[in-house]
Design a protein around this motif. Sequence first.
Motif, mmCIF file in Angstrom:
data_model
loop_
_atom_site.group_PDB
_atom_site.id
_atom_site.type_symbol
_atom_site.label_atom_id
_atom_site.label_comp_id
_atom_site.label_asym_id
_atom_site.label_seq_id
_atom_site.Cartn_x
_atom_site.Cartn_y
_atom_site.Cartn_z
ATOM 1 N N GLY A 21 19.087 -7.259 7.652
ATOM 2 C CA GLY A 21 18.502 -8.027 6.560
ATOM 3 C C GLY A 21 17.065 -7.644 6.280
ATOM 4 N N ASP A 22 16.298 -7.324 7.325
ATOM 5 C CA ASP A 22 14.908 -6.912 7.137
ATOM 6 C C ASP A 22 14.834 -5.570 6.407
ATOM 7 O OD1 ASP A 22 14.123 -9.179 8.477
ATOM 8 O OD2 ASP A 22 13.777 -8.161 10.392
ATOM 9 N N ILE A 23 15.735 -4.668 6.775
ATOM 10 C CA ILE A 23 15.768 -3.359 6.118
ATOM 11 C C ILE A 23 16.118 -3.524 4.640
ATOM 12 C CG2 ILE A 23 16.786 -1.066 6.138
ATOM 13 C CD1 ILE A 23 15.188 -1.756 8.663
ATOM 14 N N GLU A 24 17.103 -4.345 4.366
ATOM 15 C CA GLU A 24 17.519 -4.569 2.985
ATOM 16 C C GLU A 24 16.399 -5.191 2.163
ATOM 17 O OE1 GLU A 24 20.893 -6.957 3.749
ATOM 18 O OE2 GLU A 24 22.220 -5.253 4.227
ATOM 19 N N PHE A 25 15.626 -6.093 2.780
ATOM 20 C CA PHE A 25 14.492 -6.700 2.089
ATOM 21 C C PHE A 25 13.456 -5.642 1.724
ATOM 22 C CE2 PHE A 25 10.120 -8.306 2.496
ATOM 23 C CZ PHE A 25 10.108 -9.241 1.478
ATOM 24 N N ILE A 26 13.157 -4.757 2.666
ATOM 25 C CA ILE A 26 12.158 -3.711 2.426
ATOM 26 C C ILE A 26 12.628 -2.759 1.335
ATOM 27 C CG2 ILE A 26 10.997 -1.722 3.461
ATOM 28 C CD1 ILE A 26 11.018 -3.286 6.112
ATOM 29 N N VAL A 27 13.884 -2.350 1.416
ATOM 30 C CA VAL A 27 14.425 -1.441 0.406
ATOM 31 C C VAL A 27 14.320 -2.064 -0.983
ATOM 32 C CG1 VAL A 27 16.540 -0.341 -0.441
ATOM 33 C CG2 VAL A 27 15.966 -0.246 1.991
ATOM 34 N N LYS A 28 14.607 -3.339 -1.081
ATOM 35 C CA LYS A 28 14.512 -4.036 -2.359
ATOM 36 C C LYS A 28 13.071 -4.059 -2.861
ATOM 37 C CE LYS A 28 15.715 -8.386 -4.659
ATOM 38 N NZ LYS A 28 16.318 -9.729 -4.489
ATOM 39 N N GLN A 29 12.126 -4.314 -1.958
ATOM 40 C CA GLN A 29 10.720 -4.349 -2.339
ATOM 41 C C GLN A 29 10.228 -2.984 -2.812
ATOM 42 O OE1 GLN A 29 8.684 -7.223 -2.388
ATOM 43 N NE2 GLN A 29 10.730 -8.118 -2.129
ATOM 44 N N LEU A 30 10.780 -1.933 -2.214
ATOM 45 C CA LEU A 30 10.331 -0.574 -2.543
ATOM 46 C C LEU A 30 11.102 0.030 -3.706
ATOM 47 C CD1 LEU A 30 10.022 0.856 1.076
ATOM 48 C CD2 LEU A 30 8.155 0.126 -0.414
ATOM 49 N N VAL B 234 17.826 4.190 4.680
ATOM 50 C CA VAL B 234 17.506 4.597 6.051
ATOM 51 C C VAL B 234 17.799 6.088 6.212
ATOM 52 C CG1 VAL B 234 18.105 4.349 8.484
ATOM 53 C CG2 VAL B 234 17.863 2.331 7.050
ATOM 54 N N GLU B 235 16.775 6.856 6.548
ATOM 55 C CA GLU B 235 16.917 8.305 6.693
ATOM 56 C C GLU B 235 17.379 8.681 8.098
ATOM 57 O OE1 GLU B 235 14.237 11.389 4.721
ATOM 58 O OE2 GLU B 235 13.446 11.338 6.777
ATOM 59 N N ARG B 236 16.731 8.101 9.110
ATOM 60 C CA ARG B 236 17.137 8.325 10.497
ATOM 61 C C ARG B 236 16.521 7.246 11.372
ATOM 62 N NH1 ARG B 236 14.549 14.227 11.769
ATOM 63 N NH2 ARG B 236 16.266 14.231 13.272
ATOM 64 N N MET C 120 0.834 -1.206 0.000
ATOM 65 C CA MET C 120 0.000 0.000 0.000
ATOM 66 C C MET C 120 0.865 1.251 0.000
ATOM 67 S SD MET C 120 -1.201 2.643 2.040
ATOM 68 C CE MET C 120 -0.960 2.060 3.728
ATOM 69 N N CYS C 121 1.911 1.266 0.822
ATOM 70 C CA CYS C 121 2.790 2.433 0.896
ATOM 71 C C CYS C 121 3.450 2.719 -0.447
ATOM 72 C CB CYS C 121 3.859 2.223 1.966
ATOM 73 S SG CYS C 121 3.248 2.302 3.656
ATOM 74 N N ARG C 122 3.809 1.671 -1.138
ATOM 75 C CA ARG C 122 4.461 1.834 -2.434
ATOM 76 C C ARG C 122 3.500 2.365 -3.486
ATOM 77 N NH1 ARG C 122 7.221 -3.294 -5.283
ATOM 78 N NH2 ARG C 122 5.028 -3.898 -5.434
ATOM 79 N N GLY D 41 13.962 1.236 -3.468
ATOM 80 C CA GLY D 41 14.830 2.277 -2.942
ATOM 81 C C GLY D 41 14.303 3.687 -3.058
ATOM 82 N N HIS D 42 12.991 3.850 -3.286
ATOM 83 C CA HIS D 42 12.449 5.182 -3.546
ATOM 84 C C HIS D 42 11.768 5.821 -2.336
ATOM 85 C CE1 HIS D 42 13.413 4.435 -7.666
ATOM 86 N NE2 HIS D 42 12.523 3.482 -7.814
ATOM 87 N N ILE D 43 11.552 5.078 -1.263
ATOM 88 C CA ILE D 43 10.845 5.613 -0.105
ATOM 89 C C ILE D 43 11.775 5.546 1.105
ATOM 90 C CG2 ILE D 43 8.821 5.393 1.390
ATOM 91 C CD1 ILE D 43 7.352 4.047 -0.868
ATOM 92 N N PRO D 44 12.002 6.679 1.772
ATOM 93 C CA PRO D 44 12.880 6.676 2.947
ATOM 94 C C PRO D 44 12.326 5.787 4.065
ATOM 95 C CG PRO D 44 12.447 8.912 2.185
ATOM 96 C CD PRO D 44 11.500 8.024 1.451
ATOM 97 N N LEU D 45 13.240 5.177 4.810
ATOM 98 C CA LEU D 45 12.862 4.338 5.931
ATOM 99 C C LEU D 45 13.323 4.977 7.238
ATOM 100 C CD1 LEU D 45 13.760 0.731 4.705
ATOM 101 C CD2 LEU D 45 11.538 1.849 4.707
ATOM 102 N N LEU D 46 12.462 4.864 8.260
ATOM 103 C CA LEU D 46 12.793 5.351 9.590
ATOM 104 C C LEU D 46 12.554 4.199 10.570
ATOM 105 C CD1 LEU D 46 11.220 7.828 7.909
ATOM 106 C CD2 LEU D 46 11.999 9.089 9.909
ATOM 107 N N PRO D 47 13.566 3.357 10.803
ATOM 108 C CA PRO D 47 13.398 2.210 11.683
ATOM 109 C C PRO D 47 13.253 2.629 13.147
ATOM 110 C CG PRO D 47 15.278 1.938 10.196
ATOM 111 C CD PRO D 47 14.877 3.369 10.151
#
Length: 267
Positions: A97-106, A134-136, A79-81, A108-114
């Motif tokens: 690894g979870d962050i890398e998975f999300i970035v791949k799914q997106l 990862v933005e911050r 939905m976010c994408r 790389g176009h949407i910033p992540l804030l873990p």
Amino acid sequence: MQTTPASSYLFVPGTRPDRYAKAFGSGADAVILDLEDAVAPQDKQSARDSVSQHLAALPPALVRINGIETEWFRDDLQMCRTAGAAGIVLPKAEQAGDIEFIVKQLGGHIPLLPLIESAKGMWNAYAIAQCGGVERLMFGSIDFQLDMGIPDDGEALLHYRSELVLVSRVAGIQSPVDGVTASLQDLAALRADTLRAKSLGFGAKLCIHPRQIATVNDTFRPSEQEIQWAKRIVEAAASAHGAALAIDGKMVDKPVLLCAQAILARA
């Protein structure tokens, strides 16, 4: 979103579209439409639908999705994408690894804030911060206390807060975002919490009610005294044309000048 880093992030339940406009009118630098903690399991689908329907009509908004281990994660991410979230707040981030998975799914176009909310997340915070996209980092202090068995939000968490600041700096990302102040009425406590965060090197704070925004923004904003000092430094450095100089008996070198410039940028 603004070009300078946000100082205040306001959560609003995804199930309450009637509150969306108020959240954006609160003065918060960023609004987080929440699909996780603020939404009961039976309402996850309706909350996602509501956020999806409103994202295109709203100013840029972040979305806190459900954790990667939940049944709602993949649909939230999709939905976010497709709906155009300005950024994704990932709860209970614990491994790179979870962050890398999300970035791949997106793509790389949407910033992540873990959100760092557990001992494991804190242990892996540097690896998480180094991930592309990862933005911050954000500090989920209440959940972290629960995971660690720490009853106090004050001195007992100073080490962990400083760790997130150090990790963020070394990773070259924006300064981290401190956790919420649970009291909605005690603005003195909110200001004290925000001053503590600022003194430790945090750049922003999570908020759970619009009435908290003004205090948080005002506390992170440079004081008039800081602004006047910064102006003197920058003006003197410009007049010196690279020569060494001192103001009020103190040497002004490059780090001091950079600090002054940063203050004026935030002001």
